[in-house]
Design a protein around this motif. Structure first.
Motif, PDB file in Angstrom:
ATOM      1  N   GLY A  41       0.792  -1.213   0.000  1.00 46.92           N
ATOM      2  CA  GLY A  41       0.000   0.000   0.000  1.00 46.92           C
ATOM      3  C   GLY A  41       0.829   1.269   0.000  1.00 46.92           C
ATOM      4  N   GLU A  42       2.156   1.132   0.021  1.00 47.41           N
ATOM      5  CA  GLU A  42       3.006   2.314  -0.017  1.00 47.41           C
ATOM      6  C   GLU A  42       2.851   3.021  -1.357  1.00 47.41           C
ATOM      7  N   PRO A  43       2.839   4.333  -1.346  1.00 42.87           N
ATOM      8  CA  PRO A  43       2.638   5.073  -2.601  1.00 42.87           C
ATOM      9  C   PRO A  43       3.640   4.714  -3.690  1.00 42.87           C
ATOM     10  N   ARG A  44       4.902   4.512  -3.344  1.00 47.69           N
ATOM     11  CA  ARG A  44       5.881   4.214  -4.400  1.00 47.69           C
ATOM     12  C   ARG A  44       5.611   2.868  -5.059  1.00 47.69           C
ATOM     13  N   VAL A  45       5.108   1.899  -4.308  1.00 50.36           N
ATOM     14  CA  VAL A  45       4.772   0.592  -4.896  1.00 50.36           C
ATOM     15  C   VAL A  45       3.561   0.738  -5.819  1.00 50.36           C
ATOM     16  N   ILE A  46       2.564   1.456  -5.351  1.00 46.08           N
ATOM     17  CA  ILE A  46       1.353   1.653  -6.152  1.00 46.08           C
ATOM     18  C   ILE A  46       1.675   2.438  -7.426  1.00 46.08           C
ATOM     19  N   TRP A  47       2.454   3.512  -7.300  1.00 44.01           N
ATOM     20  CA  TRP A  47       2.813   4.313  -8.468  1.00 44.01           C
ATOM     21  C   TRP A  47       3.703   3.527  -9.421  1.00 44.01           C
ATOM     22  N   GLY A  48       4.584   2.697  -8.881  1.00 38.29           N
ATOM     23  CA  GLY A  48       5.432   1.854  -9.733  1.00 38.29           C
ATOM     24  C   GLY A  48       4.615   0.864 -10.533  1.00 38.29           C
ATOM     25  N   LEU A  49       3.640   0.235  -9.879  1.00 39.69           N
ATOM     26  CA  LEU A  49       2.757  -0.696 -10.581  1.00 39.69           C
ATOM     27  C   LEU A  49       1.935   0.039 -11.640  1.00 39.69           C
ATOM     28  N   PHE A  50       1.420   1.195 -11.282  1.00 42.69           N
ATOM     29  CA  PHE A  50       0.651   2.008 -12.225  1.00 42.69           C
ATOM     30  C   PHE A  50       1.495   2.375 -13.444  1.00 42.69           C
ATOM     31  N   ALA A  51       2.741   2.792 -13.203  1.00 47.89           N
ATOM     32  CA  ALA A  51       3.644   3.146 -14.310  1.00 47.89           C
ATOM     33  C   ALA A  51       3.930   1.929 -15.183  1.00 47.89           C
ATOM     34  N   GLY A  52       4.099   0.768 -14.572  1.00 50.62           N
ATOM     35  CA  GLY A  52       4.325  -0.461 -15.341  1.00 50.62           C
ATOM     36  C   GLY A  52       3.147  -0.801 -16.231  1.00 50.62           C
ATOM     37  N   VAL A  53       1.946  -0.684 -15.692  1.00 50.88           N
ATOM     38  CA  VAL A  53       0.725  -0.953 -16.475  1.00 50.88           C
ATOM     39  C   VAL A  53       0.612   0.031 -17.628  1.00 50.88           C
ATOM     40  N   MET A  54       0.847   1.308 -17.356  1.00 49.32           N
ATOM     41  CA  MET A  54       0.728   2.332 -18.403  1.00 49.32           C
ATOM     42  C   MET A  54       1.773   2.124 -19.499  1.00 49.32           C
ATOM     43  N   CYS A  55       3.005   1.787 -19.123  1.00 57.71           N
ATOM     44  CA  CYS A  55       4.054   1.527 -20.125  1.00 57.71           C
ATOM     45  C   CYS A  55       3.697   0.322 -20.977  1.00 57.71           C
ATOM     46  N   PHE A  56       3.244  -0.738 -20.340  1.00 56.54           N
ATOM     47  CA  PHE A  56       2.837  -1.938 -21.080  1.00 56.54           C
ATOM     48  C   PHE A  56       1.702  -1.602 -22.044  1.00 56.54           C
ATOM     49  N   TRP A  57       0.725  -0.835 -21.574  1.00 55.66           N
ATOM     50  CA  TRP A  57      -0.424  -0.454 -22.385  1.00 55.66           C
ATOM     51  C   TRP A  57       0.021   0.349 -23.608  1.00 55.66           C
ATOM     52  N   LEU A  58       0.885   1.304 -23.397  1.00 59.83           N
ATOM     53  CA  LEU A  58       1.365   2.136 -24.500  1.00 59.83           C
ATOM     54  C   LEU A  58       2.202   1.326 -25.482  1.00 59.83           C
ATOM     55  N   ILE A  59       3.176   0.586 -24.978  1.00 57.57           N
ATOM     56  CA  ILE A  59       4.107  -0.134 -25.858  1.00 57.57           C
ATOM     57  C   ILE A  59       3.396  -1.197 -26.682  1.00 57.57           C
ATOM     58  N   ARG A  60       2.429  -1.898 -26.100  1.00 58.19           N
ATOM     59  CA  ARG A  60       1.765  -2.963 -26.865  1.00 58.19           C
ATOM     60  C   ARG A  60       0.914  -2.423 -28.017  1.00 58.19           C
ATOM     61  N   ASN A  61       0.609  -1.140 -27.992  1.00 54.33           N
ATOM     62  CA  ASN A  61      -0.185  -0.547 -29.069  1.00 54.33           C
ATOM     63  C   ASN A  61       0.641   0.254 -30.068  1.00 54.33           C
ATOM     64  N   LEU A  62       1.945   0.302 -29.884  1.00 56.70           N
ATOM     65  CA  LEU A  62       2.842   0.961 -30.845  1.00 56.70           C
ATOM     66  C   LEU A  62       3.408  -0.080 -31.825  1.00 56.70           C
ATOM     67  N   PRO A  63       3.782   0.336 -33.038  1.00 55.27           N
ATOM     68  CA  PRO A  63       4.247  -0.641 -34.031  1.00 55.27           C
ATOM     69  C   PRO A  63       5.401  -1.519 -33.559  1.00 55.27           C
ATOM     70  N   PHE A  64       6.380  -0.949 -32.844  1.00 57.06           N
ATOM     71  CA  PHE A  64       7.524  -1.761 -32.407  1.00 57.06           C
ATOM     72  C   PHE A  64       7.164  -2.691 -31.250  1.00 57.06           C
ATOM     73  N   GLY A  65       6.016  -2.493 -30.610  1.00 55.34           N
ATOM     74  CA  GLY A  65       5.595  -3.354 -29.509  1.00 55.34           C
ATOM     75  C   GLY A  65       4.496  -4.318 -29.893  1.00 55.34           C
ATOM     76  N   ALA A  66       4.286  -4.494 -31.191  1.00 59.02           N
ATOM     77  CA  ALA A  66       3.209  -5.360 -31.672  1.00 59.02           C
ATOM     78  C   ALA A  66       3.344  -6.789 -31.166  1.00 59.02           C
ATOM     79  N   PHE A  67       4.566  -7.215 -30.851  1.00 59.72           N
ATOM     80  CA  PHE A  67       4.763  -8.581 -30.345  1.00 59.72           C
ATOM     81  C   PHE A  67       4.082  -8.764 -28.985  1.00 59.72           C
ATOM     82  N   LEU A  68       3.767  -7.677 -28.277  1.00 61.98           N
ATOM     83  CA  LEU A  68       3.066  -7.755 -26.997  1.00 61.98           C
ATOM     84  C   LEU A  68       1.550  -7.829 -27.154  1.00 61.98           C
ATOM     85  N   ALA A  69       1.051  -7.661 -28.360  1.00 64.73           N
ATOM     86  CA  ALA A  69      -0.390  -7.644 -28.618  1.00 64.73           C
ATOM     87  C   ALA A  69      -0.781  -8.840 -29.461  1.00 64.73           C
ATOM     88  N   ALA A  70      -1.003  -9.958 -28.793  1.00 61.71           N
ATOM     89  CA  ALA A  70      -1.379 -11.177 -29.537  1.00 61.71           C
ATOM     90  C   ALA A  70      -2.885 -11.360 -29.516  1.00 61.71           C
TER      91      ALA A  70
END
Length: 132
Positions: free
Chosen positions: A103-132
């Protein structure tokens, strides 16, 4: 008293097992078994959870490579969730309060940042391998 303390972790485990069992039996690869992701239907882009049901189905059938190809983020979160569930269960079994480090803010923000990065990268042309 300790047995009563294990009711909540036991309920979470039973619920998770029921969900996995259901998804293992009702194949999400067959059209019409589950609704389409609303974000995907509206935008044509995949959300971080797109493929999660198919990933869970593959994991339930021991197809680890397929699961990784479908949604590596979901696969990577399974051991994390298992760790926090186990830590919670052990604390309850010992009659101690569960630690709140997740529940520490840095853990929550880190997880949030990871989700957002994954979301963005999987929808970009170079990250298409993440979108099966």
């Amino acid at each position: 008293m300790r047995i009563r303390g294990l009711a909540a972790p036991g309920g979470v485990l039973a619920s998770a097992a029921a969900v996995v069992a259901f998804v293992a039996v009702v194949d999400p690869n067959e059209p019409g078994n589950y609704p389409t992701c609303p974000f995907l239907a509206l935008t044509g882009f995949q959300c971080p959870g797109c493929g999660a049901l198919r990933t869970l189905h593959a994991l339930a059938h021991g197809q680890f490579g397929t699961a990784i190809a479908l949604n590596v983020f979901v696969v990577s979160m399974v051991p994390v969730l298992a760790f926090f569930w186990l830590r919670w269960t052990v604390a309850r079994a010992r009659g101690r309060p569960a630690r709140r480090k997740a529940g520490e803010p840095r853990v929550i923000w880190g997880l949030f940042a990871g989700v957002m990065c994954f979301w963005l990268i999987r929808n970009l042309p170079f990250g298409a391998f993440l979108a099966a």
